[in-house]
Write a protein that holds these residues in place. Structure first.
Motif, PDB file in Angstrom:
ATOM      1  N   ALA A  64       0.815  -1.127   0.118  1.00  0.00           N
ATOM      2  CA  ALA A  64       0.023   0.085   0.020  1.00  0.00           C
ATOM      3  C   ALA A  64       0.834   1.418  -0.096  1.00  0.00           C
ATOM      4  N   GLY A  65       1.940   1.258   0.649  1.00  0.00           N
ATOM      5  CA  GLY A  65       2.652   2.555   1.175  1.00  0.00           C
ATOM      6  C   GLY A  65       3.877   2.808   0.402  1.00  0.00           C
ATOM      7  N   PHE A  66       4.577   1.820  -0.344  1.00  0.00           N
ATOM      8  CA  PHE A  66       5.962   2.134  -0.768  1.00  0.00           C
ATOM      9  C   PHE A  66       5.822   2.439  -2.120  1.00  0.00           C
ATOM     10  N   THR A  67       5.488   3.711  -2.376  1.00  0.00           N
ATOM     11  CA  THR A  67       4.857   4.462  -3.600  1.00  0.00           C
ATOM     12  C   THR A  67       5.651   5.843  -3.720  1.00  0.00           C
ATOM     13  N   ASP A  68       6.065   5.985  -5.267  1.00  0.00           N
ATOM     14  CA  ASP A  68       6.583   7.487  -5.490  1.00  0.00           C
ATOM     15  C   ASP A  68       5.342   8.100  -6.296  1.00  0.00           C
ATOM     16  N   PRO A  69       5.030   9.407  -6.236  1.00  0.00           N
ATOM     17  CA  PRO A  69       3.940  10.018  -7.087  1.00  0.00           C
ATOM     18  C   PRO A  69       4.530  10.343  -8.520  1.00  0.00           C
ATOM     19  N   LEU A  70       3.620   9.782  -9.458  1.00  0.00           N
ATOM     20  CA  LEU A  70       4.110   9.724 -11.037  1.00  0.00           C
ATOM     21  C   LEU A  70       2.785  10.831 -11.577  1.00  0.00           C
ATOM     22  N   VAL A  71       3.173  11.237 -12.759  1.00  0.00           N
ATOM     23  CA  VAL A  71       2.425  11.896 -13.562  1.00  0.00           C
ATOM     24  C   VAL A  71       2.495  11.573 -14.926  1.00  0.00           C
ATOM     25  N   ASP A  72       1.503  11.067 -15.829  1.00  0.00           N
ATOM     26  CA  ASP A  72       1.549  10.650 -17.152  1.00  0.00           C
ATOM     27  C   ASP A  72       1.501  12.145 -18.229  1.00  0.00           C
ATOM     28  N   CYS A  73       1.759  11.938 -19.226  1.00  0.00           N
ATOM     29  CA  CYS A  73       1.514  13.194 -20.346  1.00  0.00           C
ATOM     30  C   CYS A  73       0.340  12.528 -21.127  1.00  0.00           C
ATOM     31  N   LYS A  74      -0.664  13.115 -21.302  1.00  0.00           N
ATOM     32  CA  LYS A  74      -1.645  12.830 -22.261  1.00  0.00           C
ATOM     33  C   LYS A  74      -1.301  12.706 -23.623  1.00  0.00           C
ATOM     34  N   ASN A  75      -0.435  13.706 -24.098  1.00  0.00           N
ATOM     35  CA  ASN A  75       0.050  13.895 -25.377  1.00  0.00           C
ATOM     36  C   ASN A  75       1.241  12.798 -26.155  1.00  0.00           C
ATOM     37  N   CYS A  76       2.089  12.703 -25.274  1.00  0.00           N
ATOM     38  CA  CYS A  76       3.037  11.942 -25.655  1.00  0.00           C
ATOM     39  C   CYS A  76       3.463  10.391 -25.015  1.00  0.00           C
ATOM     40  N   GLY A  77       2.577  10.490 -23.772  1.00  0.00           N
ATOM     41  CA  GLY A  77       2.766   9.054 -23.304  1.00  0.00           C
ATOM     42  C   GLY A  77       3.804   9.206 -22.048  1.00  0.00           C
ATOM     43  N   ALA A  78       4.640  10.151 -22.074  1.00  0.00           N
ATOM     44  CA  ALA A  78       5.881  10.090 -21.152  1.00  0.00           C
ATOM     45  C   ALA A  78       5.385   9.945 -19.651  1.00  0.00           C
ATOM     46  N   ARG A  79       6.231   9.332 -18.759  1.00  0.00           N
ATOM     47  CA  ARG A  79       5.810   9.341 -17.356  1.00  0.00           C
ATOM     48  C   ARG A  79       6.846   9.906 -16.557  1.00  0.00           C
ATOM     49  N   HIS A  80       6.364  10.786 -15.720  1.00  0.00           N
ATOM     50  CA  HIS A  80       7.731  11.608 -14.845  1.00  0.00           C
ATOM     51  C   HIS A  80       7.252  11.572 -13.418  1.00  0.00           C
ATOM     52  N   ARG A  81       8.394  11.804 -12.412  1.00  0.00           N
ATOM     53  CA  ARG A  81       8.120  11.784 -11.089  1.00  0.00           C
ATOM     54  C   ARG A  81       7.329  13.179 -10.896  1.00  0.00           C
ATOM     55  N   ALA A  82       6.352  13.342 -10.367  1.00  0.00           N
ATOM     56  CA  ALA A  82       5.295  14.290 -10.281  1.00  0.00           C
ATOM     57  C   ALA A  82       6.042  15.323  -9.240  1.00  0.00           C
ATOM     58  N   ASP A  83       6.789  14.732  -8.041  1.00  0.00           N
ATOM     59  CA  ASP A  83       7.320  15.816  -6.961  1.00  0.00           C
ATOM     60  C   ASP A  83       8.389  16.500  -7.559  1.00  0.00           C
ATOM     61  N   HIS A  84       9.258  15.731  -8.522  1.00  0.00           N
ATOM     62  CA  HIS A  84      10.530  16.184  -9.132  1.00  0.00           C
ATOM     63  C   HIS A  84      10.099  17.521  -9.976  1.00  0.00           C
TER      64      HIS A  84
END
Lengths: 440, 440
Positions: free
Chosen positions: A77-97
């Motif tokens: 449940a808890g060993f996670t990092d926040p990520l964010v996807d780009c709708k346009n190109c599909g790239a995935r990034h660390r949301a906090d960075h």
């Protein structure tokens, strides 16, 4: 850091994993000199933890455990990092960075990212940030379905808790007692970085100390003291390169009631080297709940039953390895030339002695030097033969890898059985008899 | 085998992994006494391989490597077991086991399975057998797709080959030279069995020796000799418990031109313990082809370039651990009672000395015994305090875990500073002075 990375590669301490295939981000192989230093660090820790403590026992647990373990530990449940996807190109990034924050709160991150563009395609097309589990996943057995999923352990502590009762019983141990382990762990870091500081495959040295809750504060302080002493006295780290860092409430892991790290002055700033954490009864309590096994301790004197508290002493091997190298890295000037040398404590040095004949084209010197080399190798193991180039070059080569003693066999050796031995740090040479060499 | 499994669990050598969660088939944890024995075996091998050979270098490679490595090594195509699915109940079985054959030929298996029923549901509904890859799979990075698949290494050899050029260069090594590694490997066995003999997570000790092809036969013989000597002299295995087994052409791994295993008399029969394999230029040749890097060796004397051949010396740590225990396991009769004792070589024994006061309720004996205990522990590390039950029971407990020396402090000790020391194998006791104990 560049100096260290270059030295590590050039002299065989650390290589990129699968380098001939372009490497793999976050994975490293230790080379011939690296593995010796690594083993020396491990042995020193095992000695300090297990062999010098009557009530600390070692284990070596499997990397893959029953997934229920990670359910109980809170990692699923808890060993996670926040990520964010780009709708346009599909790239995935660390949301906090991307948001430029240390927070992992999804609502806050959403706000901070509202106006941000995707760093990959430049479009303002970022979706809602979400949690992403950092445990690496695999399947056990012939069928790849949900029931056969297993994880590579994200920390070694897990199999210490599941073995608590087995160790207590087989060792007839009474509180307080500890269980120590050295082994690999895996974290699917989105952005591994800083050489071997933040990697996806790491090795840990962890000790969990099981105590009566009433001894919580005293034991915590004691293991903080151990941490400082271990790092300074056993690893030879200078006190000016380390400092205490107390975790604030928002910074602590999900299991910790208190946490004090020792931070080391890495090239990228003061960062975590070794942690002392008060895990309370979080772990055993959860394992008791999820497994249905009674993990309470029965104290004879008071006739009481309770779940022991846990004080954890934990460090990453890659980090202490790197800290030891950085701490030892010195430059000075010798006879007008820049010299690089590693001021490693002798018990950690990858090579203890280098042996050379003064001249490699004089068979009588070479024969005698081989004799001394064999004698020392039999005794110390980590001994290097070096007859390449002139003596000055050989000294430089050994300085760079931290060899504390360079032994040279010259014409005087043939007369009186003495050799010169040169000190790495002072570069001073003195003559000693060959007998003395193996009786030091 | 049952005696060994029970001893391992009862005395803290080996536990089921995640036992409190019902375990996980094919995964084991080493307990306090097991990890000491394991470490002693590893150290002995490292000593014999790396520290006693001038031209053998250690590495410690990552478990996860760039997947191209396993393409080049042939594991993606060839590291398979034949499986058969049941159309009726969906169960999956090892086709060769079900067919009662050693063959993995799919056509032959199909024929043999024609009339067989599914062992799970009893229906004759088996489909066509097919190959199933035994490498465990995971993903690296945030996206789970084909491009991010990686494998847990099925053998440690892989990162030795990819580091061949790095090691040669940084160590300025000339042929012949070897690279040695101790580390974990993973195999998704369909039917793990025989305790720690066939597991899914294993540890290996492997050394790859790089040679000029003209030295193939001589080097192969030399490493066969090493294997026998290591197993008998360094691991203390009796010659009557081992035998040579030469692989027939159909039995050899895809990379081997010749293979001689040492088989040990396990309870389930003579089975593989340690292998010496002639891998020719299979590995470096394939890595050169797939990576596009020149892995040829340039021989100065002859001005020739060639791909080195490889002679491999390889063993599974779990197997040698098990063999050492089985080989040491003895029963005899002492004073009319059955006694179990482990006749372990002293350098492998998990505990070197046990120290006891004759009576635990005499403070002067206990104090003196604590003094002796501390002295021995400082010197040997693996020393156990034991004041539980009467002396006879303590001896039995130590015999069962293979402690070679039991030291007892009695009233005579207080008078003349001598203690009794008891030999595990003969049960003979003699008096020695305390000084002698630490100067042995």
């Amino acid at each position: 850091m560049e100096d260290i990375v270059s030295l590590c590669k050039r002299r065989g301490f650390v290589f990129q994993a699968s380098e001939i295939y372009g490497g793999l981000a976050g994975f490293y192989d230790y080379g011939p000199l690296g593995v010796e230093l690594l083993n020396n660090i491990k042995q020193e820790w095992w000695q300090a933890m297990v062999h010098e403590h009557e009530n600390i026992f070692g284990v070596d647990g499997a990397i893959i455990q029953n997934p229920k373990l990670w359910e109980a530990s809170g990692h699923i449940a808890g060993f996670t990092d926040p990520l964010v996807d780009c709708k346009n190109c599909g790239a995935r990034h660390r949301a906090d960075h991307l948001a430029g924050t240390d927070s992992t709160d999804l609502l806050e991150l959403k706000k901070l990212l509202t106006d941000k563009a995707c760093p990959s395609c430049g479009k303002k097309a970022l979706m809602e940030p979400r949690k992403y589990n950092m445990m690496m996943k695999t399947w056990i057995g012939p069928v790849e379905d949900d029931s056969s999923i297993a994880y590579l352990r994200p920390e070694t502590a897990g199999s210490i808790f599941t073995n608590y009762e087995n160790v207590r019983e087989t060792m007839r141990a009474k509180l307080p007692f500890g269980i120590a382990q050295i082994g690999k762990a895996f974290r699917n870091e989105i952005s591994p970085r800083d050489f071997i500081f933040r990697v996806r495959e790491l090795e840990q040295m962890e000790m969990q100390y099981f105590i009566n809750p009433k001894d919580e504060k005293e034991s915590y302080e004691r293991w903080r003291e151990f941490a400082w002493t271990f790092v300074t006295e056993r690893m030879g780290i200078n006190e000016e390169n380390i400092q205490w860092h107390e975790h604030g409430p928002e910074e602590r892991a999900h299991y910790a009631a208190a946490a004090h790290d020792i931070y080391f002055k890495f090239p990228q700033g003061f960062k975590e080297l070794m942690g002392t954490h008060d895990r309370t009864d979080f772990d055993l309590g959860n394992h008791q709940r999820v497994s249905g096994k009674d993990l309470q301790y029965y104290e004879e004197e008071t006739k009481q039953k309770f779940i022991p508290y846990v004080i954890e002493s934990s460090m990453g091997l890659g980090r202490i390895f790197l800290a030891v190298l950085i701490n030892a890295y010195c430059e000075d000037e010798q006879k007008g030339e820049k010299r690089i040398f590693l001021k490693l404590p002798e018990h950690l040095a990858s090579v203890k002695y280098a042996v050379s004949p003064l001249l490699k084209n004089k068979p009588e010197l070479v024969d005698k030097a081989r004799e001394v080399y064999k004698m020392l190798k039999e005794k110390y193991g980590a001994v290097m033969w070096d007859d390449n180039g002139n003596i000055g070059k050989r000294y430089r080569r050994q300085d760079e890898i931290g060899t504390p003693n360079c032994v040279v066999i010259d014409f005087e050796t043939l007369e009186n059985n003495t050799v010169t031995i040169r000190d790495r740090d002072t570069t001073e040479q003195k003559r000693v008899s060959i007998d003395e060499l193996t009786n030091r």
